[in-house]
Design an enzyme around this catalytic site. Structure first.
Site, PDB file in Angstrom:
ATOM      1  N   LEU A  68       0.811  -1.227   0.000  1.00  0.00           N
ATOM      2  CA  LEU A  68       0.000   0.000   0.000  1.00  0.00           C
ATOM      3  C   LEU A  68       0.841   1.271   0.000  1.00  0.00           C
ATOM      4  O   LEU A  68       1.973   1.279   0.494  1.00  0.00           O
ATOM      5  CB  LEU A  68      -0.889   0.017   1.246  1.00  0.00           C
ATOM      6  CG  LEU A  68      -1.852  -1.163   1.410  1.00  0.00           C
ATOM      7  CD1 LEU A  68      -2.675  -0.987   2.676  1.00  0.00           C
ATOM      8  CD2 LEU A  68      -2.768  -1.301   0.201  1.00  0.00           C
TER       9      LEU A  68
ATOM     10  N   LYS B 116       1.097  -5.091   3.361  1.00  0.00           N
ATOM     11  CA  LYS B 116       2.240  -4.288   3.814  1.00  0.00           C
ATOM     12  C   LYS B 116       1.896  -2.810   3.618  1.00  0.00           C
ATOM     13  O   LYS B 116       1.851  -2.329   2.487  1.00  0.00           O
ATOM     14  CB  LYS B 116       3.532  -4.599   3.042  1.00  0.00           C
ATOM     15  CG  LYS B 116       4.726  -3.966   3.786  1.00  0.00           C
ATOM     16  CD  LYS B 116       5.914  -3.633   2.921  1.00  0.00           C
ATOM     17  CE  LYS B 116       5.959  -2.244   2.383  1.00  0.00           C
ATOM     18  NZ  LYS B 116       6.108  -1.152   3.370  1.00  0.00           N
TER      19      LYS B 116
ATOM     20  N   GLU C   9       5.433  13.487 -12.324  1.00  0.00           N
ATOM     21  CA  GLU C   9       4.439  13.494 -11.240  1.00  0.00           C
ATOM     22  C   GLU C   9       5.059  14.155 -10.013  1.00  0.00           C
ATOM     23  O   GLU C   9       6.075  13.690  -9.501  1.00  0.00           O
ATOM     24  CB  GLU C   9       4.026  12.057 -10.906  1.00  0.00           C
ATOM     25  CG  GLU C   9       2.942  12.011  -9.863  1.00  0.00           C
ATOM     26  CD  GLU C   9       2.495  10.601  -9.509  1.00  0.00           C
ATOM     27  OE1 GLU C   9       3.358   9.739  -9.272  1.00  0.00           O
ATOM     28  OE2 GLU C   9       1.272  10.372  -9.455  1.00  0.00           O
TER      29      GLU C   9
ATOM     30  N   TRP D 135       1.064   5.644   1.004  1.00  0.00           N
ATOM     31  CA  TRP D 135       0.800   6.427   2.214  1.00  0.00           C
ATOM     32  C   TRP D 135      -0.263   7.508   2.000  1.00  0.00           C
ATOM     33  O   TRP D 135      -0.632   8.198   2.939  1.00  0.00           O
ATOM     34  CB  TRP D 135       2.082   7.101   2.706  1.00  0.00           C
ATOM     35  CG  TRP D 135       2.966   7.662   1.610  1.00  0.00           C
ATOM     36  CD1 TRP D 135       4.125   7.099   1.148  1.00  0.00           C
ATOM     37  CD2 TRP D 135       2.780   8.860   0.843  1.00  0.00           C
ATOM     38  NE1 TRP D 135       4.670   7.868   0.140  1.00  0.00           N
ATOM     39  CE2 TRP D 135       3.865   8.956  -0.060  1.00  0.00           C
ATOM     40  CE3 TRP D 135       1.817   9.861   0.837  1.00  0.00           C
ATOM     41  CZ2 TRP D 135       3.997  10.015  -0.973  1.00  0.00           C
ATOM     42  CZ3 TRP D 135       1.946  10.909  -0.070  1.00  0.00           C
ATOM     43  CH2 TRP D 135       3.019  10.974  -0.950  1.00  0.00           C
TER      44      TRP D 135
ATOM     45  N   SER E 233       4.524   4.067  -6.706  1.00  0.00           N
ATOM     46  CA  SER E 233       5.227   4.667  -7.842  1.00  0.00           C
ATOM     47  C   SER E 233       5.460   3.649  -8.959  1.00  0.00           C
ATOM     48  O   SER E 233       5.539   2.439  -8.707  1.00  0.00           O
ATOM     49  CB  SER E 233       6.575   5.206  -7.368  1.00  0.00           C
ATOM     50  OG  SER E 233       7.362   4.133  -6.889  1.00  0.00           O
TER      51      SER E 233
ATOM     52  N   GLU F  74      -1.191  -0.233  -9.658  1.00  0.00           N
ATOM     53  CA  GLU F  74      -1.881   1.044  -9.835  1.00  0.00           C
ATOM     54  C   GLU F  74      -0.840   2.101  -9.489  1.00  0.00           C
ATOM     55  O   GLU F  74      -0.421   2.220  -8.332  1.00  0.00           O
ATOM     56  CB  GLU F  74      -3.104   1.098  -8.911  1.00  0.00           C
ATOM     57  CG  GLU F  74      -4.122   2.121  -9.335  1.00  0.00           C
ATOM     58  CD  GLU F  74      -3.816   3.482  -8.781  1.00  0.00           C
ATOM     59  OE1 GLU F  74      -3.222   4.290  -9.526  1.00  0.00           O
ATOM     60  OE2 GLU F  74      -4.136   3.731  -7.623  1.00  0.00           O
TER      61      GLU F  74
ATOM     62  N   CYS G  81      -2.813  10.119  -6.886  1.00  0.00           N
ATOM     63  CA  CYS G  81      -2.416   9.686  -8.235  1.00  0.00           C
ATOM     64  C   CYS G  81      -3.354  10.218  -9.301  1.00  0.00           C
ATOM     65  O   CYS G  81      -2.968  10.356 -10.453  1.00  0.00           O
ATOM     66  CB  CYS G  81      -2.373   8.159  -8.298  1.00  0.00           C
ATOM     67  SG  CYS G  81      -3.947   7.439  -7.862  1.00  0.00           S
TER      68      CYS G  81
HETATM   69  N1  LIG Z   1      -0.108   5.880  -7.313  1.00  0.00           N
HETATM   70  C1  LIG Z   1      -0.089   6.334  -6.106  1.00  0.00           C
HETATM   71  O1  LIG Z   1      -1.116   6.440  -5.493  1.00  0.00           O
HETATM   72  C2  LIG Z   1       1.170   6.671  -5.438  1.00  0.00           C
HETATM   73  C3  LIG Z   1       2.238   7.183  -6.124  1.00  0.00           C
HETATM   74  N2  LIG Z   1       3.353   7.506  -5.483  1.00  0.00           N
HETATM   75  C4  LIG Z   1       4.440   8.123  -6.245  1.00  0.00           C
HETATM   76  O2  LIG Z   1       5.653   7.615  -5.772  1.00  0.00           O
HETATM   77  C5  LIG Z   1       6.482   8.659  -5.290  1.00  0.00           C
HETATM   78  C6  LIG Z   1       7.312   8.149  -4.165  1.00  0.00           C
HETATM   79  O3  LIG Z   1       6.501   7.725  -3.088  1.00  0.00           O
HETATM   80  P1  LIG Z   1       6.893   6.444  -2.258  1.00  0.00           P
HETATM   81  O4  LIG Z   1       6.307   6.393  -0.946  1.00  0.00           O
HETATM   82  O5  LIG Z   1       8.362   6.350  -2.265  1.00  0.00           O
HETATM   83  O6  LIG Z   1       6.163   5.293  -3.097  1.00  0.00           O
HETATM   84  P2  LIG Z   1       6.691   3.840  -3.348  1.00  0.00           P
HETATM   85  O7  LIG Z   1       6.242   3.392  -4.664  1.00  0.00           O
HETATM   86  O8  LIG Z   1       8.121   3.795  -3.007  1.00  0.00           O
HETATM   87  O9  LIG Z   1       5.932   2.999  -2.182  1.00  0.00           O
HETATM   88  C7  LIG Z   1       4.753   2.266  -2.348  1.00  0.00           C
HETATM   89  C8  LIG Z   1       4.826   0.973  -1.547  1.00  0.00           C
HETATM   90  O10 LIG Z   1       5.872   0.130  -2.083  1.00  0.00           O
HETATM   91  C9  LIG Z   1       6.805  -0.221  -1.058  1.00  0.00           C
HETATM   92  N3  LIG Z   1       8.141  -0.358  -1.611  1.00  0.00           N
HETATM   93  C10 LIG Z   1       9.062   0.620  -1.789  1.00  0.00           C
HETATM   94  N4  LIG Z   1      10.185   0.112  -2.331  1.00  0.00           N
HETATM   95  C11 LIG Z   1       9.981  -1.205  -2.489  1.00  0.00           C
HETATM   96  C12 LIG Z   1      10.777  -2.279  -2.987  1.00  0.00           C
HETATM   97  N5  LIG Z   1      12.019  -2.084  -3.439  1.00  0.00           N
HETATM   98  N6  LIG Z   1      10.248  -3.521  -3.012  1.00  0.00           N
HETATM   99  C13 LIG Z   1       9.008  -3.735  -2.550  1.00  0.00           C
HETATM  100  N7  LIG Z   1       8.214  -2.777  -2.049  1.00  0.00           N
HETATM  101  C14 LIG Z   1       8.690  -1.517  -2.031  1.00  0.00           C
HETATM  102  C15 LIG Z   1       6.695   0.931  -0.092  1.00  0.00           C
HETATM  103  O11 LIG Z   1       7.234   0.586   1.152  1.00  0.00           O
HETATM  104  P3  LIG Z   1       7.948   1.729   2.039  1.00  0.00           P
HETATM  105  O12 LIG Z   1       6.921   2.694   2.383  1.00  0.00           O
HETATM  106  O13 LIG Z   1       8.410   0.981   3.196  1.00  0.00           O
HETATM  107  O14 LIG Z   1       9.054   2.291   1.203  1.00  0.00           O
HETATM  108  C16 LIG Z   1       5.206   1.196  -0.084  1.00  0.00           C
HETATM  109  O15 LIG Z   1       4.528   0.264   0.723  1.00  0.00           O
HETATM  110  C17 LIG Z   1       5.491   9.763  -4.935  1.00  0.00           C
HETATM  111  O16 LIG Z   1       6.061  11.007  -4.916  1.00  0.00           O
HETATM  112  C18 LIG Z   1       4.493   9.615  -6.034  1.00  0.00           C
HETATM  113  O17 LIG Z   1       4.956  10.252  -7.194  1.00  0.00           O
HETATM  114  C19 LIG Z   1       3.476   7.290  -4.148  1.00  0.00           C
HETATM  115  C20 LIG Z   1       2.457   6.773  -3.399  1.00  0.00           C
HETATM  116  C21 LIG Z   1       1.199   6.471  -4.002  1.00  0.00           C
HETATM  117  C1  LIG Z   2     -13.047   9.367  -3.135  1.00  0.00           C
HETATM  118  C2  LIG Z   2     -12.174   8.595  -4.039  1.00  0.00           C
HETATM  119  C3  LIG Z   2     -10.725   8.934  -3.870  1.00  0.00           C
HETATM  120  C4  LIG Z   2      -9.908   8.181  -4.798  1.00  0.00           C
HETATM  121  C5  LIG Z   2      -8.468   8.443  -4.682  1.00  0.00           C
HETATM  122  C6  LIG Z   2      -7.760   7.573  -5.603  1.00  0.00           C
HETATM  123  C7  LIG Z   2      -6.316   7.693  -5.449  1.00  0.00           C
HETATM  124  C8  LIG Z   2      -5.550   6.672  -5.568  1.00  0.00           C
HETATM  125  C9  LIG Z   2      -4.114   6.791  -5.403  1.00  0.00           C
HETATM  126  O1  LIG Z   2      -3.572   7.884  -5.243  1.00  0.00           O
HETATM  127  O2  LIG Z   2      -3.515   5.752  -5.433  1.00  0.00           O
END
Ligand SMILES: NC(=O)C1=CN([C@@H]2O[C@H](COP(=O)(O)OP(=O)(O)OC[C@H]3O[C@@H](n4cnc5c(N)ncnc54)[C@H](OP(=O)(O)O)[C@@H]3O)[C@@H](O)[C@H]2O)C=CC1
Ligand SMILES: CCCCCC/C=C/C(=O)O
Length: 508
Positions: free
Chosen positions: A166, A192, A401, A168, A246, A268, A303
């Site tokens: 997941l 996780k 992004e 954050w 990411s 996603e 996202c």
């Molecule tokens: N699509 C979306 O909703 C999201 C996009 N992002 C994008 O990603 C950027 C960085 O954010 P970030 O928190 O670093 O997102 P990450 O993609 O790094 O983290 C997402 C999940 O993957 C886990 N993870 C990280 N590295 C690994 C690995 N090598 N192997 C397995 N699992 C892993 C993370 O754990 P841990 O937290 O312990 O590192 C977390 O649970 C943001 O600025 C944004 O651009 C971020 C979050 C959500």
């Molecule tokens: C009320 C719906 C909120 C949806 C947010 C979707 C975002 C997903 C993401 O950032 O991974």
């Protein structure tokens, strides 16, 4: 939705709540076998809130073993669908009962405004769990037209052990989007959470146990991505990973799968979503409302945030003015104060990343019309909502992004140019279009390469609609809707010969 508390009542809860810090494995809260922990920080203050169990390979192996045993026992996977529905609906009731506590845990670690958590994240998560629970006992299988001498049944079966990794930015909601369909279809799940945001997920796993979910069916392993997440990705006895985060980490899960057991991977990932406003758009005041919500909600840590405003040159200045005006309705500050609509950025690392992009925007020649700075509020990580005008499509802030409260305004001369610019991205998650010409709106919706396109509004659609992306925004499936049930199940054909032996004797 439960009614909101006052800021002081939320603070009292924050000061008195027991904080869940241990992993949840086999129905019990457990420290890591190594006894290692890591800090979780309140981004609104910069202070350490608690230390969380740092799970390693041994903890992941143990959780997966228990998940497999639970799956094979059939206590959940083969329970009558109406029984799975009953338990999941009971979980919803318990989450409703504890909504204020869950909201406080979520806000403390993420910096999200408690107003949003209480009015959007938790109600949407509950609706999602309820919807998947309700679907469980209403889905039928199929037969195929294979001839008179056979019976063919096409059935869906749970995959087995599913790992959910997941992000954050929406901890409770993304948990619900994954575990809702995964549990409803009978899988055992190992979650996780992101390192920054563990506590609401840990608490929900405890509530799931209280709701009657058998031990081992929902477990939570906390820890760093490179260790705990990787151990899940590489595990030979996990059947699927559902991931939000990411694109770079998404790629790693594809590698882990290739190097281990070819487990199913559904990703996603990010977005650089366009919002197109044409010169015939009606009611610019409402459009400005949508534009502001679309980029600044959740501090842009979303996202599906519309971080590129692609607007016809004739109305650009007027619309930008209106967005600046709307921003006055978005107070920024203490996330536990329900009067605030903008809270803290999730971490120092993300704060620095966003400030880095703002600097880059300035040096590449874009013009800041509001914001552009850290917002001073104690020792927390706050950033002013920022609007860049005079952005051109090749600038970094128009391409990458940012995942922060930063809007890039790009002017265009006509609808064709708007579509070209909108599609000029490696991402393809979401898009929105504002125009009075509905035929044109639908042509643009068809031509935009994105998983969700909204016309004269902004949003992700409700739970009955699939959510996911084209291009680097996603891979392998969709969250939400019955399409999500498909991704957590395996398709099986059962084929039986029912020809009459007497008929073949007659031919002899
Ligand atoms: N699509 C979306 O909703 C999201 C996009 N992002 C994008 O990603 C950027 C960085 O954010 P970030 O928190 O670093 O997102 P990450 O993609 O790094 O983290 C997402 C999940 O993957 C886990 N993870 C990280 N590295 C690994 C690995 N090598 N192997 C397995 N699992 C892993 C993370 O754990 P841990 O937290 O312990 O590192 C977390 O649970 C943001 O600025 C944004 O651009 C971020 C979050 C959500
Ligand atoms: C009320 C719906 C909120 C949806 C947010 C979707 C975002 C997903 C993401 O950032 O991974």
């Amino acid at each position: 939705m439960s009614s909101l508390l006052t800021r002081d009542e939320y603070q009292n809860l924050a000061d008195s709540l027991p904080l869940p810090t241990n992993a949840v494995i086999d129905g019990k809260a457990r420290a890591a076998q190594s006894a290692e922990t890591f800090e979780t920080i309140n981004p609104a203050t910069g202070q350490v809130i608690a230390r969380i169990a740092s799970c390693g390979q041994a903890d992941v192996d143990f959780a997966v073993e228990k998940a497999r045993l639970a799956f094979e026992s059939g206590a959940w996977a083969r329970a009558h669908p109406s029984e799975r529905k009953r338990v999941l609906r009971r979980l919803v009731k318990l989450m409703e009962r504890d909504a204020h506590e869950l909201a406080v845990l979520e806000t403390l670690e993420s910096g999200k405004p408690i107003y949003d958590v209480e009015t959007i994240d938790i109600p949407e998560a509950l609706h999602c769990l309820e919807w998947h629970a309700e679907a469980t006992d209403k889905l039928y299988g199929q037969t195929s037209p294979s001839g008179d001498d056979v019976v063919s049944m096409i059935v869906r079966q749970p995959l087995g052990v599913v790992a959910c990794v997941l992000p954050w930015n929406f901890p409770i909601l993304m948990l619900a989007w994954k575990i809702g369909p995964a549990l409803a279809t009978g899988n055992s799940v190992v979650v996780k959470p992101a390192e920054q945001t563990n506590m609401s997920t840990l608490r929900i796993a405890e509530l799931a146990h209280e709701a009657g979910l058998p031990s081992g069916v929902l477990q939570v392993v906390t820890g760093p991505g490179e260790i705990t997440g990787k151990a899940l990705g590489m595990h030979p006895d996990i059947d699927m990973v559902a991931f939000t985060g990411s694109t770079d980490v998404g790629r790693k899960f594809l590698e882990y799968s290739a190097r281990s057991n070819l487990k199913r991977i559904v990703l996603e990932c990010g977005g650089k979503n366009p919002c197109i406003v044409l010169d015939d758009a009606e009611n610019l005041d409402v459009v400005a409302q949508h534009v502001t919500q679309a980029v600044f909600w959740n501090m842009g840590e979303n996202c599906s945030a519309s971080s590129r405003l692609i607007v016809h040159e004739k109305i650009k200045d007027r619309l930008v003015e209106m967005v600046l005006h709307k921003l006055k309705e978005w107070p920024l500050g203490e996330p536990l104060d329900p009067g605030n609509r903008l809270g803290a950025i999730v971490s120092k690392e993300q704060f620095d990343r966003i400030i880095g992009y703002i600097k880059k925007g300035r040096t590449e020649g874009a013009r800041i019309v509001t914001g552009g700075n850290a917002h001073k509020h104690g020792k927390g990580y706050f950033i002013e909502p920022t609007v860049f005008d005079d952005v051109t499509p090749e600038m970094t802030i128009a391409r990458e992004e940012i995942f922060g409260p930063v809007l890039s305004v790009i002017k265009v001369a006509n609808a064709d140019e708007a579509v070209r610019v909108a599609n000029d991205t490696q991402y393809g998650l979401a898009a929105s279009i504002f125009t009075a010409n509905l035929g044109q709106a639908h042509r643009i919706a068809r031509d935009i390469r994105a998983g969700t396109v909204t016309i004269n509004c902004y949003g992700e659609g409700d739970i009955s609609t699939p959510f996911g992306g084209f291009k680097l925004s996603g891979f392998g499936g969709r969250d939400k809707s019955l399409h999500a049930h498909d991704q957590y199940t395996e398709l099986k054909t059962i084929w039986a010969d029912i020809s009459d032996p007497r008929a073949s004797r007659a031919v002899d």
